[in-house]
Design an enzyme around this catalytic site. Structure first.
Site, PDB file in Angstrom:
ATOM      1  N   GLY A  71      35.970  39.604  44.727  1.00  0.00           N
ATOM      2  CA  GLY A  71      35.665  38.230  44.143  1.00  0.00           C
ATOM      3  C   GLY A  71      35.168  37.275  45.260  1.00  0.00           C
ATOM      4  N   THR A  72      35.891  37.154  46.451  1.00  0.00           N
ATOM      5  CA  THR A  72      35.262  36.391  47.433  1.00  0.00           C
ATOM      6  C   THR A  72      34.050  36.883  47.987  1.00  0.00           C
ATOM      7  OG1 THR A  72      37.809  36.144  47.969  1.00  0.00           O
ATOM      8  CG2 THR A  72      36.481  35.781  49.733  1.00  0.00           C
ATOM      9  N   ASN A 150      42.408  29.203  38.422  1.00  0.00           N
ATOM     10  CA  ASN A 150      43.496  30.137  38.668  1.00  0.00           C
ATOM     11  C   ASN A 150      44.856  29.631  38.509  1.00  0.00           C
ATOM     12  OD1 ASN A 150      42.031  29.358  41.041  1.00  0.00           O
ATOM     13  ND2 ASN A 150      43.898  29.972  42.254  1.00  0.00           N
ATOM     14  N   GLN A 178      38.539  34.510  36.884  1.00  0.00           N
ATOM     15  CA  GLN A 178      39.600  34.364  36.105  1.00  0.00           C
ATOM     16  C   GLN A 178      39.389  34.589  34.517  1.00  0.00           C
ATOM     17  OE1 GLN A 178      43.029  34.536  36.780  1.00  0.00           O
ATOM     18  NE2 GLN A 178      43.068  34.363  38.940  1.00  0.00           N
ATOM     19  N   SER A 198      36.217  39.895  39.577  1.00  0.00           N
ATOM     20  CA  SER A 198      36.985  40.607  40.424  1.00  0.00           C
ATOM     21  C   SER A 198      37.825  41.556  39.799  1.00  0.00           C
ATOM     22  CB  SER A 198      38.027  39.646  41.244  1.00  0.00           C
ATOM     23  OG  SER A 198      38.894  40.353  41.742  1.00  0.00           O
ATOM     24  N   HIS A 200      40.697  43.417  40.029  1.00  0.00           N
ATOM     25  CA  HIS A 200      42.091  43.458  40.104  1.00  0.00           C
ATOM     26  C   HIS A 200      42.370  42.286  39.284  1.00  0.00           C
ATOM     27  CE1 HIS A 200      43.412  40.352  43.141  1.00  0.00           C
ATOM     28  NE2 HIS A 200      42.019  40.377  43.388  1.00  0.00           N
ATOM     29  N   THR A 236      27.717  52.120  51.363  1.00  0.00           N
ATOM     30  CA  THR A 236      28.029  53.258  49.928  1.00  0.00           C
ATOM     31  C   THR A 236      29.121  52.745  49.213  1.00  0.00           C
ATOM     32  OG1 THR A 236      27.784  54.760  51.838  1.00  0.00           O
ATOM     33  CG2 THR A 236      28.910  55.611  50.110  1.00  0.00           C
ATOM     34  N   CYS A 324      47.170  32.679  46.905  1.00  0.00           N
ATOM     35  CA  CYS A 324      46.702  32.398  48.281  1.00  0.00           C
ATOM     36  C   CYS A 324      47.060  31.395  49.140  1.00  0.00           C
ATOM     37  CB  CYS A 324      45.018  32.352  48.140  1.00  0.00           C
ATOM     38  SG  CYS A 324      44.581  33.616  47.223  1.00  0.00           S
TER      39      CYS A 324
HETATM   40  N1  PLP Z   1      38.251  33.063  42.593  1.00  0.00           N
HETATM   41  C1  PLP Z   1      39.436  32.969  41.677  1.00  0.00           C
HETATM   42  C2  PLP Z   1      39.385  31.916  40.778  1.00  0.00           C
HETATM   43  C3  PLP Z   1      40.365  33.666  41.952  1.00  0.00           C
HETATM   44  O1  PLP Z   1      41.541  33.453  41.345  1.00  0.00           O
HETATM   45  C4  PLP Z   1      40.411  34.753  42.976  1.00  0.00           C
HETATM   46  C5  PLP Z   1      41.739  35.459  43.365  1.00  0.00           C
HETATM   47  O2  PLP Z   1      42.790  34.950  43.205  1.00  0.00           O
HETATM   48  C6  PLP Z   1      39.160  34.835  43.756  1.00  0.00           C
HETATM   49  C7  PLP Z   1      38.068  34.060  43.475  1.00  0.00           C
HETATM   50  C8  PLP Z   1      39.233  35.922  45.006  1.00  0.00           C
HETATM   51  O3  PLP Z   1      39.045  37.302  44.347  1.00  0.00           O
HETATM   52  P1  PLP Z   1      39.382  38.620  45.153  1.00  0.00           P
HETATM   53  O4  PLP Z   1      40.996  38.398  45.306  1.00  0.00           O
HETATM   54  O5  PLP Z   1      38.777  39.569  44.480  1.00  0.00           O
HETATM   55  O6  PLP Z   1      38.634  38.279  46.613  1.00  0.00           O
END
Ligand code: PLP
Length: 393
Positions: A71-72, A150, A178, A198, A200, A236, A324
């Site tokens: 996601g990042t 989140n 989310q 994302s 996971h 890849t 985080c």
């Molecule tokens: N954006 C939100 C709202 C999230 O909750 C998160 C992860 O907690 C992310 C971005 C980042 O995702 P990733 O862990 O896949 O980098």
């Protein structure tokens, strides 16, 4: 010890069906999807299927889906692309409650001379849309607002915000990390240009993400390299994870409605019982514009970290603030932006459920948590003086 996992906004368990779909692609079917031979070709075919499964979940076309590493990365790619494709514009509009994937990036860009407007939220974590509209200028290169928060689960009206940005020719990005798989999303019915996912967070593995880019949106790649993802993201492909994410999206599309009803019932049961059973507790965030799986509850005059440690002794997993930021003892930036009083913000716990939780687990938390809070308050000088004031009043 049995684990009661109520931290699904931090990460989720890989669904058994997802794991099963992925396994052959680690060992037996390890071909490179870019290869000319049919051994690689059969993997490429499977990636096409996964792309369709992801696209179907959010109402997109397969060629609007770019696979990323998380996601990042998707968030970074979206913002940097908007800036690169509108080099004459130097203004970014976002909110005060974004995930660090957007918030820290914007702070970094501010250090490079971009002007960043962080829209405030009210005490329920909601945006003022008039303020959002008035923040838009001819210099605005991109608007980026998260779909669901989140920490609190509060949902922003991103479709409305996207329409306002579009009327002014401003690209709109949403961090839907989310919300994807938890609430219905249909990008075709909205003006959203870019959207981050994302894996996971929806029962696919860690280390796989998606950036949706609407057809016709100018795009400049973040990772430059090979011709993968039609030149929009070199490297890849992470084939097992992409196949897993495809399966997770297919499951979410099929099961979301039924699962959400069940998850929401358990979330509401937990929330009601804790609010009823623990004095000086309250929910942070709007009760209605909210994800069905999340509740963020403050227990006044106790430290969130202490609650987590004592719950951990019973195998109960939750979060204080977001995963985080939990290394820091500062109250979360989200709760501070909502003006949650300090004594409340410090004792906030996020419970986030998934389809794998059951009634017995919720009953277990309802039984164990009130005595934990009572015990901690017994050690708190603030609580003792509040309790004495109540007795003498
Ligand atoms: N954006 C939100 C709202 C999230 O909750 C998160 C992860 O907690 C992310 C971005 C980042 O995702 P990733 O862990 O896949 O980098």
């Amino acid at each position: 010890m049995k684990i009661v996992y109520l931290d699904n906004n931090a990460t989720t368990q890989v669904a058994p069906e997802v794991l099963e779909a992925m396994l052959p692609y680690f060992h037996d079917l390890y071909g490179n999807p870019s290869s000319m031979h049919s051994f690689g070709g059969q993997v490429a075919q499977k990636l096409r299927e996964a792309r369709e499964q992801v696209a179907t979940l959010i109402g997109a076309s397969p060629d609007e889906i770019i696979f990323t590493s998380c996601g990042t990365e998707s968030d970074n790619a979206a913002i940097r692309s908007a800036l690169a494709t509108h080099p004459e514009r130097r203004h970014i509009v976002t909110s005060r409650v974004e995930h660090p994937a957007i918030k820290s990036l914007c702070a970094n860009l501010a250090g490079q001379g971009y002007r960043v407007t962080e829209l405030p939220v009210d005490k329920n974590g909601l945006l003022d849309m008039e303020q959002m509209e008035s923040s838009l200028t001819p210099d605005t290169a991109v608007v980026s607002l998260m779909w669901a928060n989140n920490e609190t689960g509060v949902i922003f009206p991103v479709e409305k915000a996207a329409a306002l940005a579009h009327e002014r020719g401003i690209p709109f990005h949403t961090d839907a990390v989310q919300s994807t798989g938890k609430i219905p999303i249909n990008v075709k019915k909205s003006a959203i240009d870019m959207l981050s996912i994302s894996g996971h967070k929806l029962h696919a593995p860690k280390g796989i993400g998606v950036l949706y880019v609407r057809k016709g949106t100018k795009f400049s790649p973040f990772l430059i390299g090979g011709h993968q993802e039609k030149g929009r993201r070199g490297g890849t492909e992470n084939t097992p994870s992409i196949i897993g994410l495809g399966k997770a999206c297919e499951l979410a599309a099929r099961r979301m409605e039924a699962e959400n009803t069940a998850v929401k019932r358990l979330r509401d049961k937990l929330e009601t019982a804790l609010l009823d059973g623990i004095p000086q507790s309250r929910v942070n965030g709007d009760l209605f514009q909210r994800l069905p799986n999340t509740t963020n509850i403050s227990f006044e005059f106790v430290e969130g970290e202490a609650i987590l440690l004592l719950m951990n002794e019973y195998g109960i997993c939750a979060s204080s603030g977001s995963a985080c930021t939990s290394g820091s003892l500062q109250p979360s930036h989200v709760l501070r932006a909502m003006g949650v009083p300090f004594t409340m913000a410090h004792g906030s716990i996020r419970f986030s459920l998934s389809t794998y939780n059951n009634e017995e687990e919720i009953d277990f938390v309802i039984e164990k948590l009130p005595p934990i809070i009572e015990r901690l308050r017994g050690m708190s000088p603030y609580w003792t003086s509040v309790a004495q004031a109540c007795v003498s009043a």
